[in-house]
Design an enzyme around this catalytic site. Structure first.
Site, PDB file in Angstrom:
ATOM      1  N   GLU A   1      -5.022   6.315   8.143  1.00  0.00           N
ATOM      2  CA  GLU A   1      -3.876   6.860   7.268  1.00  0.00           C
ATOM      3  C   GLU A   1      -4.416   8.586   7.901  1.00  0.00           C
ATOM      4  O   GLU A   1      -2.771   8.974   8.158  1.00  0.00           O
ATOM      5  CB  GLU A   1      -4.003   6.760   5.685  1.00  0.00           C
ATOM      6  CG  GLU A   1      -3.130   7.582   5.483  1.00  0.00           C
ATOM      7  CD  GLU A   1      -3.550   7.850   3.772  1.00  0.00           C
ATOM      8  OE1 GLU A   1      -3.359   6.648   2.780  1.00  0.00           O
ATOM      9  OE2 GLU A   1      -4.444   8.402   3.542  1.00  0.00           O
TER      10      GLU A   1
ATOM     11  N   HIS B   1       9.120   4.905   8.676  1.00  0.00           N
ATOM     12  CA  HIS B   1      10.629   5.414   8.407  1.00  0.00           C
ATOM     13  C   HIS B   1      10.503   5.018   7.106  1.00  0.00           C
ATOM     14  O   HIS B   1      12.012   5.311   6.439  1.00  0.00           O
ATOM     15  CB  HIS B   1      11.711   6.041   9.028  1.00  0.00           C
ATOM     16  CG  HIS B   1      11.166   6.794   9.930  1.00  0.00           C
ATOM     17  ND1 HIS B   1       9.993   6.180  11.017  1.00  0.00           N
ATOM     18  CD2 HIS B   1      11.139   8.123   9.736  1.00  0.00           C
ATOM     19  CE1 HIS B   1       9.972   7.489  11.961  1.00  0.00           C
ATOM     20  NE2 HIS B   1      10.167   8.321  10.956  1.00  0.00           N
TER      21      HIS B   1
ATOM     22  N   HIS C   1       3.163  10.239   6.476  1.00  0.00           N
ATOM     23  CA  HIS C   1       1.286  10.277   7.113  1.00  0.00           C
ATOM     24  C   HIS C   1       2.047   9.248   8.531  1.00  0.00           C
ATOM     25  O   HIS C   1       3.000   8.711   8.466  1.00  0.00           O
ATOM     26  CB  HIS C   1       0.667   8.237   6.936  1.00  0.00           C
ATOM     27  CG  HIS C   1      -0.648   9.737   5.230  1.00  0.00           C
ATOM     28  ND1 HIS C   1      -0.859  10.719   5.687  1.00  0.00           N
ATOM     29  CD2 HIS C   1       0.211   9.675   3.941  1.00  0.00           C
ATOM     30  CE1 HIS C   1      -1.617  10.970   4.654  1.00  0.00           C
ATOM     31  NE2 HIS C   1      -1.433  10.071   3.255  1.00  0.00           N
TER      32      HIS C   1
ATOM     33  N   HIS D   1       4.597  12.764  -0.016  1.00  0.00           N
ATOM     34  CA  HIS D   1       4.137  12.660   1.228  1.00  0.00           C
ATOM     35  C   HIS D   1       4.004  11.983   1.474  1.00  0.00           C
ATOM     36  O   HIS D   1       4.006  10.580   1.127  1.00  0.00           O
ATOM     37  CB  HIS D   1       2.753  13.402   1.078  1.00  0.00           C
ATOM     38  CG  HIS D   1       1.635  12.257   0.892  1.00  0.00           C
ATOM     39  ND1 HIS D   1       1.497  12.417  -0.639  1.00  0.00           N
ATOM     40  CD2 HIS D   1       0.650  12.010   1.722  1.00  0.00           C
ATOM     41  CE1 HIS D   1       0.602  11.495  -0.320  1.00  0.00           C
ATOM     42  NE2 HIS D   1      -0.223  11.555   1.118  1.00  0.00           N
TER      43      HIS D   1
ATOM     44  N   HIS E   1       4.489   8.136   0.493  1.00  0.00           N
ATOM     45  CA  HIS E   1       3.723   7.983  -0.234  1.00  0.00           C
ATOM     46  C   HIS E   1       3.609   8.511  -1.475  1.00  0.00           C
ATOM     47  O   HIS E   1       3.405   9.963  -0.754  1.00  0.00           O
ATOM     48  CB  HIS E   1       2.390   6.639  -0.005  1.00  0.00           C
ATOM     49  CG  HIS E   1       1.502   7.100   0.235  1.00  0.00           C
ATOM     50  ND1 HIS E   1       0.078   6.389   0.038  1.00  0.00           N
ATOM     51  CD2 HIS E   1       1.729   8.350   1.030  1.00  0.00           C
ATOM     52  CE1 HIS E   1      -0.822   7.560   0.406  1.00  0.00           C
ATOM     53  NE2 HIS E   1       0.204   8.020   1.248  1.00  0.00           N
TER      54      HIS E   1
ATOM     55  N   CYS F   1      -2.125  14.475  -3.323  1.00  0.00           N
ATOM     56  CA  CYS F   1      -2.178  13.176  -2.937  1.00  0.00           C
ATOM     57  C   CYS F   1      -0.655  12.549  -4.042  1.00  0.00           C
ATOM     58  O   CYS F   1      -0.523  11.669  -3.880  1.00  0.00           O
ATOM     59  CB  CYS F   1      -2.300  12.279  -2.673  1.00  0.00           C
ATOM     60  SG  CYS F   1      -3.737  12.462  -1.177  1.00  0.00           S
TER      61      CYS F   1
END
Length: 148
Positions: free
Chosen positions: A137, A73, A29, A27, A14, A23
């Site tokens: 997250e 994914h 998580h 990137h 996201h 952010c």
């Protein structure tokens, strides 16, 4: 109140388009999802679920079908983030999930709660329902949403 909780994990990307820090960049998580259900204990002799609120394997199967396999994914993108949506559209077969809000962990928890609330709602006539959802997250940062 008796509750049961099942934990699942998935990976997703996201970005937070207007964020002041890193952010704002693309990137990902390793998300951890905790699903907490409540309801009456099933009391049906000979039933596989006898003595349970819900079988943990069924909790997992529904979560995977309605949320985890959809988001795993994938790149989760805000519908108004045109730059990223346009870029992702150039990647053939890319797994993209478009949502109606910026994909912060808080907003993702809200979306996940709405999806899973419908998936678990009173499946056995025992008042079964989603009581709480926790979305990590990172190991140190998460959002929790509890039924109002």
């Amino acid at each position: 109140m008796l509750t049961i909780t099942r934990k699942l994990e998935f990976d997703a990307g996201h970005r937070i388009p207007d964020h002041k820090s890193q952010c704002r960049n693309l990137h990902g998580h390793r998300y951890t999802l905790e699903i907490t259900l409540t309801g009456e204990i099933i009391s049906a002799e000979g039933n596989s679920d006898n003595g349970m609120i819900m079988d943990f394997s069924d909790i997992k199967a529904l979560a995977k079908e309605h949320l985890v396999d959809v988001w795993d994914h994938a790149f989760i993108v805000y519908e108004k983030d045109a730059a990223v949506r346009d870029f992702l559209a150039t990647l053939p077969g890319h797994k993209t999930v478009v949502i109606d809000r910026i994909p912060t962990v808080e907003n993702l928890a809200h979306v996940a709660f709405a999806i899973l609330k419908a998936a678990y709602k009173d499946r056995f006539g025992t008042g079964l329902h989603l009581h709480k959802l926790v979305l990590h997250e990172t190991p140190n940062c998460w959002a929790e949403i509890t039924e109002a």
